[in-house]
Design a protein around this motif. Structure first.
Motif, PDB file in Angstrom:
ATOM      1  N   THR A  83      -4.402   6.655  12.532  1.00 22.12           N
ATOM      2  CA  THR A  83      -3.852   6.889  11.198  1.00 22.12           C
ATOM      3  C   THR A  83      -4.250   8.269  10.693  1.00 22.12           C
ATOM      4  O   THR A  83      -5.389   8.698  10.899  1.00 22.12           O
ATOM      5  N   ASN A  84      -3.317   8.918  10.045  1.00 16.19           N
ATOM      6  CA  ASN A  84      -3.571  10.213   9.419  1.00 16.19           C
ATOM      7  C   ASN A  84      -4.837  10.136   8.558  1.00 16.19           C
ATOM      8  O   ASN A  84      -5.052   9.161   7.852  1.00 16.19           O
ATOM      9  N   ASN A  86      -5.976  11.535   5.831  1.00 17.39           N
ATOM     10  CA  ASN A  86      -5.895  11.385   4.367  1.00 17.39           C
ATOM     11  C   ASN A  86      -5.443   9.984   3.978  1.00 17.39           C
ATOM     12  O   ASN A  86      -5.923   9.406   3.014  1.00 17.39           O
ATOM     13  N   VAL A  87      -4.507   9.452   4.763  1.00 19.84           N
ATOM     14  CA  VAL A  87      -4.036   8.092   4.510  1.00 19.84           C
ATOM     15  C   VAL A  87      -5.185   7.105   4.714  1.00 19.84           C
ATOM     16  O   VAL A  87      -5.412   6.190   3.915  1.00 19.84           O
ATOM     17  N   GLY A  90      -7.639   6.968   1.913  1.00 20.31           N
ATOM     18  CA  GLY A  90      -7.168   6.089   0.837  1.00 20.31           C
ATOM     19  C   GLY A  90      -7.441   4.630   1.156  1.00 20.31           C
ATOM     20  O   GLY A  90      -7.930   3.881   0.318  1.00 20.31           O
ATOM     21  N   HIS A  91      -7.161   4.245   2.381  1.00 21.88           N
ATOM     22  CA  HIS A  91      -7.384   2.865   2.800  1.00 21.88           C
ATOM     23  C   HIS A  91      -8.859   2.493   2.678  1.00 21.88           C
ATOM     24  O   HIS A  91      -9.212   1.458   2.117  1.00 21.88           O
ATOM     25  N   ALA A  94     -10.088   2.408  -0.996  1.00 18.48           N
ATOM     26  CA  ALA A  94      -9.598   1.225  -1.708  1.00 18.48           C
ATOM     27  C   ALA A  94     -10.379  -0.013  -1.292  1.00 18.48           C
ATOM     28  O   ALA A  94     -10.552  -0.940  -2.077  1.00 18.48           O
ATOM     29  N   ALA A  95     -10.857  -0.024  -0.032  1.00 21.66           N
ATOM     30  CA  ALA A  95     -11.586  -1.198   0.436  1.00 21.66           C
ATOM     31  C   ALA A  95     -13.024  -1.219  -0.071  1.00 21.66           C
ATOM     32  O   ALA A  95     -13.583  -2.292  -0.295  1.00 21.66           O
ATOM     33  N   ILE A  96     -13.650  -0.041  -0.239  1.00 21.48           N
ATOM     34  CA  ILE A  96     -15.059  -0.072  -0.660  1.00 21.48           C
ATOM     35  C   ILE A  96     -15.217  -0.108  -2.182  1.00 21.48           C
ATOM     36  O   ILE A  96     -16.221  -0.594  -2.672  1.00 21.48           O
ATOM     37  N   THR A 284      -5.203  -3.451  -6.448  1.00 24.93           N
ATOM     38  CA  THR A 284      -5.504  -2.208  -5.728  1.00 24.93           C
ATOM     39  C   THR A 284      -4.826  -1.019  -6.390  1.00 24.93           C
ATOM     40  O   THR A 284      -5.465   0.000  -6.653  1.00 24.93           O
ATOM     41  N   PHE A 285      -3.541  -1.165  -6.691  1.00 27.51           N
ATOM     42  CA  PHE A 285      -2.819  -0.041  -7.283  1.00 27.51           C
ATOM     43  C   PHE A 285      -3.348   0.258  -8.691  1.00 27.51           C
ATOM     44  O   PHE A 285      -3.507   1.418  -9.075  1.00 27.51           O
ATOM     45  N   ILE A 288      -6.778   2.108  -8.401  1.00 26.12           N
ATOM     46  CA  ILE A 288      -6.667   3.529  -8.079  1.00 26.12           C
ATOM     47  C   ILE A 288      -6.103   4.292  -9.272  1.00 26.12           C
ATOM     48  O   ILE A 288      -6.613   5.350  -9.653  1.00 26.12           O
ATOM     49  N   LEU A 353      -8.745   2.198  12.846  1.00 26.16           N
ATOM     50  CA  LEU A 353      -7.624   3.036  12.424  1.00 26.16           C
ATOM     51  C   LEU A 353      -7.928   4.522  12.583  1.00 26.16           C
ATOM     52  O   LEU A 353      -7.085   5.375  12.301  1.00 26.16           O
TER      53      LEU A 353
END
Lengths: 686, 64
Positions: A83-84, A86-87, A90-91, A94-96, A284-285, A288, A353
């Protein structure tokens, strides 16, 4: 020249950070702008990443960009996907990021904002980010295996089991403490209760839509869900103002506790697509978005820090939580400075990832710096409100009383001058009947956030809206965590019980499922109930237990990383993990010891049990107990908390001994003895 | 300019989906076609359900 210039830039950042910090520390007696705090933190983070994070990457662990990562090796487009970066950042973030970094700093603000700020910045740079990054590295080199597995393979089967057992207990405490935050925020608040209840049908509608109407279209339905949420907040205001509706959504803490326990049981038994998944998308959204909004708000409004940088409660006599600065400040701010729970994430989905090892520092170290920044913003939010309001909201009713007049008199006597009118007016501004003794951090944070955001959008008229928006935002992801955590706990329990009763392992069978879910809910529900009825606000009992548990898991993770460094024959760099490990062991073992044995009943569980026992023998009934039976219950609870604390200490001490032995063994061996997946070269990009 | 904006939008969309555990569907299809020609890739709906179940079915590892 080309190589010197960037270095100069990074050094300048470090200097700016240090200058701001010095300015904050030296500005005695005057209020300063929150921008100083934020700039100090960001400057130091950037420099720490560039100099320390990359030092660990290049020198300490020896990142190898040519080495195959699990994502590439096992690429299936599903679990393992390069996975890129920067992406993936974000993942991972968002998880931590959760409720932890928001609540701890708010509670810590009772000592003033400077101690909390210093620990957040120093802790993340030297401990938290190091842990997240190194666990990510260790797991990536071992096919993305989990923390329990890693401890098992590097330290041995027994410590592996101990670590898993510890993780289960931590889960129970986390769920209890998170649920308590929600209960404290919603008690006697029809507006908040209505909005949070409304999220359930909204999420279910989204779930059905994504399953049957327009399958898999997350984007559009999340927008619809968000609009419905805003509608629910606005409607909540009407509900709270209505004489017929308001009583239907007004509940006491105890009632909410039972509802939450029932909710936990039902939600964890429902199919994931119906409630858990859609609410997770929303939360999540929203999380952020709110974090970004808060950051922009602080920059635009540049609020002044009202809280003194050090209060008189630095001596450990504060009303919000008891105990001295060492070790309790370092326990209270758990997530945000260092959080053991992140080790579970860094050895969960993220390593599967990772496109290239060279991204690990950015994602692991950088992701944690970002989390710390969120914690700094929470600290700012708690410090920009009137300190009198802060103490009124966070002190237990047993200390300050219940009426605005008494509360204002009591808090003014501490030197934080406040009038009853201000307390009533603040409550009215945020659309609540009372803001007194709303412990748990979330309401205080909500007032702070409403203060900041309404300064940018809407002014005072919008304050009540923003307050309930903030409450909703926290409640939403706490409920998601409760739901997901109950499921995870259920699986852990079925695994553990399955070792003795094999039929329990059948996760597809209804009977064992319901029993395990029930047991899990009962476990956290028990601690939740105990916290809610505690006259000292529950935070006193549960938050330190949570902090101790979380930091101990961090110590376990760092011990694992130390062992790995020894096995890699890189022990000359092992101080990078040994220093934070020693510090965490000092904090957690001292805190654990004091929570069990301290002579003051405010701190020590056993002393409190003894106080109640002595009273029971004299035939007295001490508040909050109303009968002899309740007295016995409190005594039992204190023994239970003490035992739990002792158990955490046992877990960490045993892991420490196993870790030490593993290090010595690796040192004696001349060869590299790690259990890494053998080297394979990364294929050239096609 | 518009190309850049479109690219950024795509990027943000990808990040947002990844935040909730949904990898890129096109990459999945491309990967399956390339590396496992004998398999039929799942439809987007199947893919979505499979990912949802994988993320939450085992109890998602969420932080505090």
């Amino acid at each position: 020249m080309n190589r010197i210039l960037p270095k100069l830039g990074w050094t300048a950042l470090a200097l700016i950070g240090a200058f701001c910090l010095a300015y904050i520390a030296l500005s005695r007696g005057e209020t300063i702008s929150a921008l100083w705090v934020v700039t100090a933190a960001v400057g130091i983070y950037m420099a720490a990443y560039r100099f320390y994070g990359l030092y660990i990457a290049n020198k300490v662990v020896g990142i190898d960009p040519t080495r195959m990562t699990p994502a590439v090796r096992h690429n299936d487009g599903l679990d393992y996907v390069p996975t890129n970066k920067n992406v993936l950042f974000g993942h991972h973030f968002a998880a931590i990021a959760g409720a932890g970094p928001l609540v701890g700093p708010v509670l810590a603000a009772q000592m003033g904002y400077l101690p909390g700020l210093l620990w957040l910045v120093a802790g993340v740079v030297l401990a938290g980010a190091v842990q997240d990054f190194m666990v990510l590295f260790v797991s990536t080199r071992r096919d993305g295996r989990s923390l329990g597995d890693l401890v098992k393979s590097e330290l041995g089967a027994v410590p592996g089991m101990i670590a898993l057992f510890g993780a289960f207990l931590i889960m129970v405490i986390i769920l209890a403490v998170l649920a308590m935050i929600v209960v404290k925020a919603l008690a006697d608040s029809p507006w908040g209760t209505f909005t949070v209840f409304a999220t359930i049908p909204i999420a279910m509608f989204m779930g059905v839509y994504m399953r049957y109407i327009r399958p898999g279209q997350i984007g559009e339905i999340s927008v619809v869900g968000f609009i419905l949420l805003i509608g629910a907040i606005l409607l909540g205001g009407q509900v709270a103002a209505s004489e017929t509706w308001a009583p239907m959504f007004t509940f006491t803490g105890t009632q909410l506790t039972w509802m939450l326990v029932g909710y936990g049981f039902v939600a964890a038994s429902l199919p994931v697509w119906l409630l858990l998944a859609p609410r997770d998308y929303l939360s999540t959204f929203l999380k952020i978005g709110t974090i970004l909004g808060l950051a922009i708000g602080i920059v635009v409004v540049a609020p002044m820090m009202q809280m003194p940088h050090v209060t008189k409660f630095i001596d450990g006599t504060g009303p919000v939580w008891s105990g001295n600065m060492f070790p309790f400040l370092f326990i209270t701010i758990a997530c945000g400075a260092v959080s053991g729970f992140h080790a579970l994430i860094a050895s969960g989905t993220t390593p599967k990832l990772l496109e290239n090892e060279s991204h690990a520092a950015f994602i692991g170290y950088g992701g944690m710096l970002m989390e710390s920044f969120v914690a700094v913003m929470a600290l700012v939010a708690a410090s920009v409100i009137d300190p009198g309001v802060y103490f009124a909201m966070n002190s237990p009713a047993a200390v300050i009383g219940k009426e605005a007049v008494d509360v204002a008199a009591k808090i003014s006597s501490w030197g934080f001058v406040i009038t009853p009118d201000v307390l009533l007016q603040t409550a009215a501004d945020v659309g609540e009947k009372s803001i007194i003794s709303r412990a748990g951090g979330a309401p205080t944070l909500a007032v702070g956030m409403a203060h900041i955001i309404s300064g940018a959008i809407g002014g005072k008229a919008m304050m009540a809206f923003w307050y309930h928006f903030a409450i909703l935002f926290e409640a939403l992801f706490i409920l998601t965590a409760v739901d997901a955590g109950t499921r995870a706990g259920r699986f852990m329990l079925q695994d553990l019980l399955g070792a003795f009763i094999p039929s329990f392992k059948r996760t597809d069978k209804l009977g064992p499922n319901l029993i395990a879910t029930g047991a899990c809910v009962a476990a956290w529900g028990y601690f939740l109930y105990q916290g809610v009825v505690d006259p000292l606000g529950g935070i006193n009992t549960l938050w330190p237990l949570f902090g101790v548990a979380n930091q101990m898991l961090a110590a376990v993770a760092l011990i694992l990383c130390t062992v790995v460094l020894f096995k890699m024959k890189r022990e000359r760099y092992a101080w990078v993990t040994i220093v934070p490990t020693v510090w965490l062991l000092m904090c957690t073992l001292t805190a654990g010891w004091q929570k069990i044995f301290d002579a003051s009943p405010k701190v020590g569980f056993l002393a409190n049990a003894a106080r109640f026992s002595a009273a029971a023998e004299r035939g007295e009934v001490l508040a909050p107990a109303k009968s002899v039976g309740q007295m016995q219950q409190i005594i039992f609870n204190n023994y239970l908390d003490a035992a739990l604390c002792g158990l955490f200490m046992f877990v960490v001490v045993s892991i420490m001994i196993f870790g030490f032995r593993a290090c010595m063994k690796a040192r004696a061996d001349a060869r590299v003895t790690t259990q890494e997946t053998p080297y394979q070269a990364l294929p050239e990009r096609a | 300019m518009f190309q850049n904006l479109a690219k950024m939008g795509e990027y943000l969309g990808h990040t947002a989906r990844m935040m909730v555990g949904l990898p890129d569907y096109d990459s999945y299809v491309q990967h399956t076609r390339l590396k496992h020609p004998e398999r039929t890739p799942m439809t987007y709906e199947e893919f979505f359900r499979e990912r949802q179940e994988a993320r939450y079915g085992g109890g998602a590892g969420k932080c505090c």
